[in-house]
Design a protein around this motif. Structure first.
Motif, PDB file in Angstrom:
ATOM      1  N   ARG A   1      38.602  63.139  32.550  1.00 48.87           N
ATOM      2  CA  ARG A   1      37.916  64.356  32.093  1.00 48.87           C
ATOM      3  C   ARG A   1      38.592  65.605  32.646  1.00 48.87           C
ATOM      4  O   ARG A   1      38.593  66.650  32.004  1.00 48.87           O
ATOM      5  N   ARG A   2      39.162  65.506  33.838  1.00 46.85           N
ATOM      6  CA  ARG A   2      39.840  66.664  34.433  1.00 46.85           C
ATOM      7  C   ARG A   2      41.161  66.954  33.735  1.00 46.85           C
ATOM      8  O   ARG A   2      41.684  68.068  33.829  1.00 46.85           O
ATOM      9  N   GLY A   3      41.709  65.986  33.024  1.00 47.29           N
ATOM     10  CA  GLY A   3      42.955  66.195  32.292  1.00 47.29           C
ATOM     11  C   GLY A   3      44.178  66.027  33.164  1.00 47.29           C
ATOM     12  O   GLY A   3      44.108  65.635  34.340  1.00 47.29           O
ATOM     13  N   GLY A   4      45.337  66.320  32.565  1.00 46.69           N
ATOM     14  CA  GLY A   4      46.591  66.244  33.292  1.00 46.69           C
ATOM     15  C   GLY A   4      47.243  64.874  33.295  1.00 46.69           C
ATOM     16  O   GLY A   4      48.229  64.660  33.995  1.00 46.69           O
ATOM     17  N   HIS A   5      46.718  63.929  32.494  1.00 44.33           N
ATOM     18  CA  HIS A   5      47.243  62.576  32.470  1.00 44.33           C
ATOM     19  C   HIS A   5      47.949  62.265  31.149  1.00 44.33           C
ATOM     20  O   HIS A   5      47.735  62.934  30.143  1.00 44.33           O
ATOM     21  N   VAL A   6      48.767  61.224  31.195  1.00 42.89           N
ATOM     22  CA  VAL A   6      49.352  60.642  29.988  1.00 42.89           C
ATOM     23  C   VAL A   6      48.718  59.273  29.811  1.00 42.89           C
ATOM     24  O   VAL A   6      48.717  58.463  30.751  1.00 42.89           O
ATOM     25  N   ILE A   7      48.163  59.031  28.633  1.00 43.35           N
ATOM     26  CA  ILE A   7      47.582  57.725  28.342  1.00 43.35           C
ATOM     27  C   ILE A   7      48.423  57.079  27.252  1.00 43.35           C
ATOM     28  O   ILE A   7      48.480  57.568  26.132  1.00 43.35           O
ATOM     29  N   TYR A   8      49.110  55.999  27.623  1.00 42.04           N
ATOM     30  CA  TYR A   8      50.015  55.316  26.694  1.00 42.04           C
ATOM     31  C   TYR A   8      49.340  54.055  26.179  1.00 42.04           C
ATOM     32  O   TYR A   8      49.024  53.143  26.953  1.00 42.04           O
ATOM     33  N   PHE A   9      49.112  53.999  24.867  1.00 43.98           N
ATOM     34  CA  PHE A   9      48.545  52.822  24.216  1.00 43.98           C
ATOM     35  C   PHE A   9      49.635  52.010  23.529  1.00 43.98           C
ATOM     36  O   PHE A   9      50.508  52.576  22.860  1.00 43.98           O
ATOM     37  N   ARG A  10      49.574  50.705  23.645  1.00 45.79           N
ATOM     38  CA  ARG A  10      50.246  49.874  22.655  1.00 45.79           C
ATOM     39  C   ARG A  10      49.303  49.824  21.456  1.00 45.79           C
ATOM     40  O   ARG A  10      48.070  49.814  21.615  1.00 45.79           O
ATOM     41  N   HIS A  11      49.843  49.836  20.248  1.00 50.76           N
ATOM     42  CA  HIS A  11      49.002  49.790  19.044  1.00 50.76           C
ATOM     43  C   HIS A  11      48.013  48.628  19.125  1.00 50.76           C
ATOM     44  O   HIS A  11      48.245  47.625  19.818  1.00 50.76           O
ATOM     45  N   THR A  12      46.913  48.731  18.421  1.00 47.21           N
ATOM     46  CA  THR A  12      45.897  47.681  18.432  1.00 47.21           C
ATOM     47  C   THR A  12      46.370  46.468  17.619  1.00 47.21           C
ATOM     48  O   THR A  12      47.492  46.426  17.116  1.00 47.21           O
ATOM     49  N   ALA A  13      45.510  45.451  17.494  1.00 49.23           N
ATOM     50  CA  ALA A  13      45.881  44.137  16.963  1.00 49.23           C
ATOM     51  C   ALA A  13      46.529  44.212  15.578  1.00 49.23           C
ATOM     52  O   ALA A  13      46.100  44.990  14.721  1.00 49.23           O
ATOM     53  N   THR A  14      47.562  43.389  15.392  1.00 49.92           N
ATOM     54  CA  THR A  14      48.335  43.405  14.152  1.00 49.92           C
ATOM     55  C   THR A  14      48.353  42.031  13.488  1.00 49.92           C
ATOM     56  O   THR A  14      48.020  41.013  14.099  1.00 49.92           O
ATOM     57  N   ASP A  15      48.795  42.031  12.243  1.00 45.34           N
ATOM     58  CA  ASP A  15      48.937  40.814  11.446  1.00 45.34           C
ATOM     59  C   ASP A  15      50.351  40.276  11.646  1.00 45.34           C
ATOM     60  O   ASP A  15      51.298  40.778  11.046  1.00 45.34           O
ATOM     61  N   PHE A  16      50.492  39.238  12.486  1.00 42.95           N
ATOM     62  CA  PHE A  16      51.810  38.725  12.825  1.00 42.95           C
ATOM     63  C   PHE A  16      52.417  37.851  11.723  1.00 42.95           C
ATOM     64  O   PHE A  16      53.522  37.326  11.891  1.00 42.95           O
ATOM     65  N   SER A  17      51.714  37.675  10.607  1.00 45.28           N
ATOM     66  CA  SER A  17      52.320  36.968   9.479  1.00 45.28           C
ATOM     67  C   SER A  17      53.321  37.857   8.748  1.00 45.28           C
ATOM     68  O   SER A  17      54.043  37.399   7.862  1.00 45.28           O
ATOM     69  N   ARG A  18      53.353  39.131   9.125  1.00 47.87           N
ATOM     70  CA  ARG A  18      54.274  40.084   8.511  1.00 47.87           C
ATOM     71  C   ARG A  18      55.240  40.599   9.563  1.00 47.87           C
ATOM     72  O   ARG A  18      54.962  40.564  10.757  1.00 47.87           O
ATOM     73  N   GLY A  19      56.400  41.091   9.095  1.00 54.54           N
ATOM     74  CA  GLY A  19      57.399  41.637  10.002  1.00 54.54           C
ATOM     75  C   GLY A  19      57.951  42.946   9.483  1.00 54.54           C
ATOM     76  O   GLY A  19      57.515  43.457   8.445  1.00 54.54           O
ATOM     77  N   ASP A  20      58.936  43.470  10.217  1.00 56.55           N
ATOM     78  CA  ASP A  20      59.533  44.762   9.870  1.00 56.55           C
ATOM     79  C   ASP A  20      60.930  44.634   9.276  1.00 56.55           C
ATOM     80  O   ASP A  20      61.552  45.651   8.941  1.00 56.55           O
TER      81      ASP A  20
ATOM     82  N   SER B   1      49.096  69.900  30.935  1.00 59.65           N
ATOM     83  CA  SER B   1      48.094  70.879  31.361  1.00 59.65           C
ATOM     84  C   SER B   1      46.795  70.182  31.732  1.00 59.65           C
ATOM     85  O   SER B   1      46.380  69.214  31.092  1.00 59.65           O
ATOM     86  N   THR B   2      46.142  70.691  32.761  1.00 62.97           N
ATOM     87  CA  THR B   2      44.852  70.112  33.155  1.00 62.97           C
ATOM     88  C   THR B   2      43.760  70.412  32.134  1.00 62.97           C
ATOM     89  O   THR B   2      42.638  69.926  32.265  1.00 62.97           O
ATOM     90  N   ALA B   3      44.093  71.185  31.108  1.00 58.91           N
ATOM     91  CA  ALA B   3      43.113  71.425  30.042  1.00 58.91           C
ATOM     92  C   ALA B   3      43.020  70.245  29.094  1.00 58.91           C
ATOM     93  O   ALA B   3      42.153  70.204  28.220  1.00 58.91           O
ATOM     94  N   GLY B   4      43.903  69.268  29.227  1.00 52.07           N
ATOM     95  CA  GLY B   4      43.876  68.138  28.313  1.00 52.07           C
ATOM     96  C   GLY B   4      44.667  66.966  28.846  1.00 52.07           C
ATOM     97  O   GLY B   4      45.166  66.972  29.978  1.00 52.07           O
ATOM     98  N   ASN B   5      44.800  65.929  28.031  1.00 57.28           N
ATOM     99  CA  ASN B   5      45.611  64.765  28.323  1.00 57.28           C
ATOM    100  C   ASN B   5      46.593  64.563  27.174  1.00 57.28           C
ATOM    101  O   ASN B   5      46.322  64.966  26.044  1.00 57.28           O
ATOM    102  N   ARG B   6      47.733  63.938  27.473  1.00 57.32           N
ATOM    103  CA  ARG B   6      48.694  63.580  26.423  1.00 57.32           C
ATOM    104  C   ARG B   6      48.447  62.118  26.055  1.00 57.32           C
ATOM    105  O   ARG B   6      48.597  61.221  26.880  1.00 57.32           O
ATOM    106  N   TRP B   7      48.051  61.882  24.812  1.00 58.55           N
ATOM    107  CA  TRP B   7      47.761  60.541  24.322  1.00 58.55           C
ATOM    108  C   TRP B   7      48.957  60.078  23.490  1.00 58.55           C
ATOM    109  O   TRP B   7      49.358  60.745  22.537  1.00 58.55           O
ATOM    110  N   VAL B   8      49.517  58.947  23.855  1.00 58.85           N
ATOM    111  CA  VAL B   8      50.718  58.426  23.201  1.00 58.85           C
ATOM    112  C   VAL B   8      50.429  57.015  22.700  1.00 58.85           C
ATOM    113  O   VAL B   8      49.922  56.176  23.462  1.00 58.85           O
TER     114      VAL B   8
END
Length: 216
Positions: free
Chosen positions: A53-72, A157-164
């Motif tokens: 809530r105070r901000g100033g952080h980076v939150i790094y997500f791996r994407h949520t669950a995927t369909d592994f029957s498909r590829g790139d 900035s402590t006014a927010g967080n960087r979400w990646v």
């Protein structure tokens, strides 16, 4: 007129210098050996909710669950969603649920950055309703990811967080094991020339974090 132009030029130089100070060159950012929370800085429960809530952080997500029957392998570009591995129905459900918990916790958002792949863009938009595509989250150089390092290390900035929202492999390559599960987040404290991991949050842990934050 010349004095005005000189002042404008000086201002541009100063702005460039400030930006450079906030974004260190990749060569100064070493890869970490572990992405487990730092023993001396680890946060959980109400303390983690309050810090976010105070901000100033980076939150790094791996994407949520995927369909592994498909590829790139057949994709012709980042916008070619028909030929990429995409979020499964569970992944879409999880992303929406995490977004609801983030809003319930009233966590500030300075920016939302995501890899340009469809599964990462979709995860970010389902969580936050927005996503700025950033190629450097995914694109590496001989096993290194200097652009991603800069995003994780640059002060926020402590006014927010960087979400990646990105992928598991690039994060492990520069931050070390353990590998992020789909939908898992690492909470980082950026330090300019590196970062400290203060928490890891799985998809199913956001609800408990919300309860802890509300009880504080």
């Amino acid at each position: 007129m010349k004095p005005v132009l000189a002042l404008l030029a000086a201002a541009l130089v100063a702005a460039s210098a400030a930006a450079a100070a906030q974004t260190p060159p990749s060569g100064t950012i070493a890869s970490a050996t572990s992405s487990a929370p730092d023993a001396g800085q680890a946060l959980s429960g109400p303390a983690l909710a309050a810090a976010l809530r105070r901000g100033g952080h980076v939150i790094y997500f791996r994407h949520t669950a995927t369909d592994f029957s498909r590829g790139d392998s057949g994709m012709t570009g980042y916008a070619d969603c028909a030929n990429q591995r995409l979020l499964s129905e569970q992944g879409r459900f999880d992303a929406r649920a995490v977004g609801r918990h983030i809003r319930a916790l009233r966590l500030p958002v300075a920016e939302v950055l995501a890899s340009p792949y469809c599964r990462t863009q979709d995860t970010a938009r389902l969580m936050f309703g927005q996503a700025e595509p950033r190629n450097e989250i995914r694109e590496g150089q001989e096993g290194d990811y200097p652009g991603l390092k800069r995003l994780l290390a640059a002060p926020v900035s402590t006014a927010g967080n960087r979400w990646v929202v990105g992928h598991g492999t690039p994060f492990r390559a520069i931050a070390g094991p353990p590998h992020l599960a789909e939908g898992e987040a690492a909470v980082l404290r950026p330090q300019g020339t590196g970062w400290a991991v203060v928490a890891r949050v799985r998809v199913d842990e956001w609800a408990a974090l919300g309860r802890a934050g509300a009880a504080r």
